[in-house]
Design an enzyme around this catalytic site. Sequence first.
Site, PDB file in Angstrom:
ATOM      1  N   LYS A 146       0.832  -1.203   0.000  1.00  0.00           N
ATOM      2  CA  LYS A 146       0.000   0.000   0.000  1.00  0.00           C
ATOM      3  C   LYS A 146       0.869   1.257   0.000  1.00  0.00           C
ATOM      4  CE  LYS A 146      -3.652   2.422   2.532  1.00  0.00           C
ATOM      5  NZ  LYS A 146      -4.701   2.333   3.569  1.00  0.00           N
ATOM      6  N   HIS A 286      -6.927 -30.347 -32.414  1.00  0.00           N
ATOM      7  CA  HIS A 286      -7.930 -29.385 -31.952  1.00  0.00           C
ATOM      8  C   HIS A 286      -8.726 -29.931 -30.763  1.00  0.00           C
ATOM      9  CE1 HIS A 286      -6.823 -26.869 -35.246  1.00  0.00           C
ATOM     10  NE2 HIS A 286      -7.245 -27.727 -36.157  1.00  0.00           N
TER      11      HIS A 286
END
Length: 534
Positions: A146, A286
């Site tokens: 922070k 695929h």
Amino acid sequence: MPADRLPADIVHVKRALLSVSDKTGLIDLARTLAAMGVELLSTGGSAGTLRQAGLTVVDVADVTGFPEMMDGRVKTLHPNVHGGLLALRDDAGHVAAMQAHGIAPIDLLVVNLYPFEATVAKGADYDTCIENIDIGGPAMIRAASKNHRFVNVVTDPEDYAALLAELGTHDGATSYGFRQGLAQTAYARTAAYDAAVSNWMAGALNVVAPRRRAFAGTLAQTLRYGENPHQRAAFYTDGSARPGVATAKQWQGKELSYNNINDTDAAFELVAEFAGKGPAVAIIKHANPCGVALGATLAEAYGRAFDCDRTSAFGGIIALNQTLDGPTAERIVEIFTEVVIAPDADDAARAVFAGKKNLRLLTTGTLPDAATLGLAFRQVAGGFLVQDRDAANVTLDDLRVVTKRAPTDAEMRDLLMAWTVAKHVKSNAIIYVKDGATVGVGAGQMSRVDSTRIAARKADDMAQAMGLAQPLTIGSVVASDAFFPFADGLITAAEAGATAIIQPGGSMRDDEVIAAADAAGLAMVFTNQRHFRH
């Protein structure tokens, strides 16, 4: 932001707090910091490690005025620590508070957390896992993150080199942009840590659908692009030890692509279904199998899988359930293949592949357990779906014969194999199997009868290409991942030469479908289990 509160750019590091569980690189980092004149604070084991290396260290207990207590649970939770991390150095009120209470600033926090994830992965009991939940570490990390306008926070030994390089560039200081990057990484670490704890606890308490669910990952690879070149993509690992593409060793070939990773995972999860059942090979294109087979050897299994659909196998992904050997490798390199994945590969196989620079070879050490549950999730607009992975399968005892004719032993073996493959084929899925090898696969169609026809047609095309007198589906069995809603799909399979069917059952027209099977002389079994895959 007001002009007098603009973020500080360059911040000199004069005081650092080092408190780490993973001591990798700690001594070298501390020595370099000390050589720069940085005062070192530390706790417990970290302080001991640094002192043994001959470094001067101030104990955090001397800073707080309190000894470490409660088996180390309480040591850094104190204003003299958190005030030093959170104080805004350009705020007169904060500075006055620091002076009034004797709080000195901390410019660098180096913390990595108790090994909670590793403890869970080892199968530790509930109480041991609880004891490995870090409290002070995440609190300090969040405080420093922070206040990244003034404080550097490092949570991973991998970032030590970047920190030292930054300090070297700026004569013992860091830039604001660098601290921003550290803070982002730190927040991601605490988020991942909390996600691991909450998900483990949900599992430990058997909470199937917790009110809040979080997932986290660690960047493994920035990908060139996603499914298509206009899509950005990256590959993250989830920290689990499940063998597969995420844990594999890559022996050769260029980096895996997004589609390579997806297809390789599909291939390896499929071939793992045949662990302990003899040599097995799966060829994927695929994300769908275009050939799966068992054989007396891997080379034979590969050849039989390849013969299911030679056209689709070109440029495919190959997975093997045993150590790849030279003869099998020789067969594989006869056509272009993107990736080969196996538990291991012998020297002869690696020598064969060495001449194919673009072929990626991955080894995993072992196979994943196909019966192990885990979570699968998929994003949708506004949220995501979560479910157990499909780890279900059937045995002979689970099957119910519903036709006048029961399957022969040979048909039953093929039916079970076809059902196993069906679990890994996009719905609607139809799989023809004969003598331990797929001979036709119909995947992803909007109607089941179309899948049945496409699989049969591809098998017919393959037979003609091989110069055979009759379609490969003659004498085969068929698996359907869900019930036949009408008899047309079953009739199409019978016309293609199939002799037995395995399907879940449960249609309103089951009687009609069973009657059609009896009329065609087919044997049919119900599983009472569905394998949709979307």
